[in-house]
Design a protein around this motif. Structure first.
Motif, short mmCIF file in Angstrom:
data_model
loop_
_atom_site.label_atom_id
_atom_site.label_comp_id
_atom_site.label_asym_id
_atom_site.label_seq_id
_atom_site.Cartn_x
_atom_site.Cartn_y
_atom_site.Cartn_z
N GLU A 1 0.84 -1.18 0.00
CA GLU A 1 0.00 0.00 0.00
C GLU A 1 0.89 1.24 0.00
O GLU A 1 1.77 1.38 0.86
CB GLU A 1 -0.90 0.03 1.24
N LEU A 2 0.65 2.13 -0.95
CA LEU A 2 1.36 3.41 -1.00
C LEU A 2 0.39 4.48 -0.51
O LEU A 2 -0.33 5.10 -1.28
CB LEU A 2 1.84 3.70 -2.42
N SER A 3 0.36 4.67 0.80
CA SER A 3 -0.55 5.63 1.42
C SER A 3 0.16 6.97 1.53
O SER A 3 0.49 7.46 2.62
CB SER A 3 -0.99 5.11 2.81
N ARG B 1 10.10 -1.53 -7.87
CA ARG B 1 10.50 -2.56 -8.83
C ARG B 1 9.93 -3.93 -8.48
O ARG B 1 9.73 -4.77 -9.36
CB ARG B 1 12.03 -2.66 -8.90
N HIS B 2 9.69 -4.18 -7.20
CA HIS B 2 9.31 -5.53 -6.77
C HIS B 2 8.11 -5.48 -5.82
O HIS B 2 8.25 -5.08 -4.66
CB HIS B 2 10.48 -6.21 -6.07
N ALA B 3 6.95 -5.90 -6.29
CA ALA B 3 5.76 -6.04 -5.45
C ALA B 3 4.74 -6.85 -6.23
O ALA B 3 4.64 -6.73 -7.46
CB ALA B 3 5.19 -4.68 -5.07
N GLY B 4 3.99 -7.69 -5.52
CA GLY B 4 2.97 -8.48 -6.19
C GLY B 4 1.81 -7.62 -6.67
O GLY B 4 1.39 -7.71 -7.82
N ALA B 5 1.28 -6.79 -5.79
CA ALA B 5 0.20 -5.87 -6.13
C ALA B 5 0.45 -4.56 -5.40
O ALA B 5 0.86 -4.56 -4.23
CB ALA B 5 -1.16 -6.44 -5.73
N ILE B 6 0.20 -3.45 -6.09
CA ILE B 6 0.43 -2.12 -5.52
C ILE B 6 -0.90 -1.39 -5.40
O ILE B 6 -1.64 -1.27 -6.39
CB ILE B 6 1.40 -1.31 -6.40
N PHE B 7 -1.20 -0.91 -4.21
CA PHE B 7 -2.46 -0.23 -3.93
C PHE B 7 -2.15 1.25 -3.76
O PHE B 7 -1.41 1.64 -2.85
CB PHE B 7 -3.10 -0.83 -2.68
N LEU B 8 -2.70 2.06 -4.63
CA LEU B 8 -2.31 3.47 -4.73
C LEU B 8 -3.24 4.39 -3.95
O LEU B 8 -4.46 4.39 -4.17
CB LEU B 8 -2.29 3.90 -6.20
N GLY B 9 -2.68 5.19 -3.05
CA GLY B 9 -3.44 6.22 -2.37
C GLY B 9 -4.04 5.79 -1.06
O GLY B 9 -4.11 4.62 -0.72
N ARG B 10 -4.53 6.78 -0.33
CA ARG B 10 -5.02 6.55 1.03
C ARG B 10 -6.33 5.78 1.07
O ARG B 10 -6.66 5.15 2.07
CB ARG B 10 -5.20 7.89 1.74
N TYR B 11 -7.11 5.84 0.01
CA TYR B 11 -8.44 5.24 0.03
C TYR B 11 -8.47 3.81 -0.50
O TYR B 11 -9.53 3.20 -0.56
CB TYR B 11 -9.41 6.11 -0.78
N THR B 12 -7.31 3.29 -0.88
CA THR B 12 -7.28 1.96 -1.50
C THR B 12 -6.81 0.93 -0.50
O THR B 12 -5.61 0.71 -0.30
CB THR B 12 -6.35 1.97 -2.73
N ALA B 13 -7.76 0.28 0.15
CA ALA B 13 -7.43 -0.77 1.11
C ALA B 13 -7.06 -2.05 0.36
O ALA B 13 -7.69 -2.41 -0.64
CB ALA B 13 -8.62 -1.05 2.03
N GLU B 14 -6.06 -2.74 0.86
CA GLU B 14 -5.67 -4.02 0.26
C GLU B 14 -6.83 -4.99 0.19
O GLU B 14 -6.92 -5.80 -0.74
CB GLU B 14 -4.49 -4.61 1.06
N ALA B 15 -7.74 -4.91 1.14
CA ALA B 15 -8.85 -5.85 1.20
C ALA B 15 -9.71 -5.84 -0.07
O ALA B 15 -10.25 -6.88 -0.46
CB ALA B 15 -9.73 -5.54 2.42
#
Length: 435
Positions: free
Chosen positions: A335-337, A349-363
């Motif tokens: 998560e990039l909060s 460079r290395h991450a399975g999934a990237i969640f952008l911003g404060r409102y994007t919960a990994e869930a």
């Protein structure tokens, strides 16, 4: 004073490098007793087929069955169950399925060719795997979302037959899992599980068809069986414990961050949740939020164990330092909060999934955003990718020489083949060289 023993690290502190490496120690020795047990089960199913599957189902799932045919759930039964779940559950599954399908449709790869000036044709033919096996945990661990995430990409890839196995201990079977199988387009379902189910899919039995690839999560016995049958069939991956890294600039609600860390820690005691904060005061606010919220969590003991054994709150001196840590971890979920999350993501460079911003919960990624939630763990995001349509397709090279092309290529091949001492290769090419 909190009794939570959670690592608090700072990149500027003495000894940080050593502490950080210990945090990332992912060595998980394979229990030789488990491997021996699984190896014996796999060999037995390979040798005796249905009879062995029935025997292990009786023993491990405590079910009185006399044939594997009794363990198959018909497509009509799946349809009935899909109508039996609540309206709210069905709509949630259908909405998630639609979003997952729409995302994966964009991953489809088509065959292609091109023709050179002399008439030689080169290209690539893309075809779907013929039959795929999907393992789904059963009993108390019911994951309809995993059914959708594994089944839908396979069907988008146009796999003709998708065979699902799911244990039903003492006959317990999740209706939502079966409804997800129906919505995901699963063709056949067998209520068998464990290493015996993996072996049945890999080698085939009198009733269970042999598949070309096995995907889906499972316990250590399932994971060990998948590792042992790899080569006979392909597998998706050997998944490790779930992971999340949250990179935060200190401007997000600390309770949001705490709950995001909980969301992975609640999976099991080996899950890893890490905060990388750019503000030491904010790091302490997140710690306070964790201590406040943890007592109210249903799975608080699991969360606590995971946080204490493999979790950490890290304060980094700068965004540059933080990104070095992120890329070293290569997390399953990131998560990039932060402000300008899109620009920051370009430096990951290395991450399975990237969640952008404060409102994007990994869930939301786990259930319904669209991208696949089957992701590389244990640092393997350095060299592997999320499950996708491409995992259910294979590629064949196409080569068609014209007479002129055969003559030109034959001369090059002849020189290289003779340089390797492979005379038959050379002469095979030379026959087609124009005199």
């Amino acid at each position: 004073m909190s009794t939570l023993k959670l690592r608090l690290l700072n990149t500027r502190a003495d000894g940080f490098a050593a502490d950080f490496e210990r945090l990332l120690d992912r060595a998980h020795a394979i229990d030789p007793k488990i491997e021996t047990t699984v190896r014996d089960i796999v060999a037995d199913v390979r040798a005796r087929g249905d009879a062995a599957v029935v025997e292990y189902t009786r023993r491990f799932d405590r079910r009185e069955v006399s044939s594997v045919a009794e363990l198959e759930v018909s497509r009509s039964r799946l349809r009935e169950v899909s109508r039996a779940v609540t309206k709210e559950q069905y709509e949630a599954l259908a909405n998630a399925a639609e979003r997952i399908r729409a995302y994966h449709e964009r991953q489809r790869t088509d065959s292609w060719t091109y023709t050179e000036p002399d008439g030689t044709l080169l290209g690539q033919q893309v075809t779907a795997l013929e039959r795929v096996g999907l393992y789904v945990p059963g009993g108390k661990a019911a994951y309809p979302s995993s059914v959708l995430m594994n089944a839908i990409p396979a069907k988008v890839a146009e796999v003709p037959e998708l065979v699902m196995v799911v244990p039903a201990p003492e006959g317990t079977l999740s209706e939502m899992v079966l409804a997800a199988a129906y919505l995901g387009g699963v063709d056949r379902v067998f209520t068998i599980g464990g290493a015996q189910a993996v072996a049945a899919l890999a080698y085939g039995t009198q009733t269970v068809p042999k598949v070309d690839k096995i995907v889906g999560p499972g316990n250590v016995y399932v994971a060990t069986a998948k590792r042992l049958v790899y080569g006979v069939v392909d597998i998706d991956m050997i998944a490790g414990p779930s992971e999340i890294v949250v990179l935060c600039d200190g401007r997000t609600d600390p309770e949001w961050i705490a709950m995001d860390l909980f969301s992975q820690a609640e999976h099991d005691e080996d899950a890893q949740s890490i905060l990388i904060s750019l503000d030491e005061a904010f790091t302490l606010k997140v710690l306070a939020a964790i201590e406040k919220l943890l007592p109210g969590m249903e799975r608080r003991e699991i969360i606590r164990a995971a946080l204490e054994s493999r979790g950490a709150l890290i304060t980094a001196g700068s965004l540059d330092e933080a990104l070095v840590l992120v890329n070293r971890i290569a997390p399953e979920h990131l998560e990039l909060s932060v402000e300008n999350a899109g620009e920051t993501a370009k430096r990951v460079r290395h991450a399975g999934a990237i969640f952008l911003g404060r409102y994007t919960a990994e869930a939301v990624g786990d259930y319904c955003a669209g991208p696949n939630h089957v992701l590389p763990t244990s640092g393997t995001a350095r060299f592997s990718s999320p499950l996708g349509v491409y995992d259910f397709q294979k590629r064949s090279s196409l080569i068609q020489c014209s007479a002129d092309g055969a003559s030109v290529l034959g001369k090059t091949a002849s020189v290289l083949a003779r340089g390797e001492g492979l005379t038959a290769h050379a002469r095979s090419a030379e026959y087609r060289i124009k005199k």
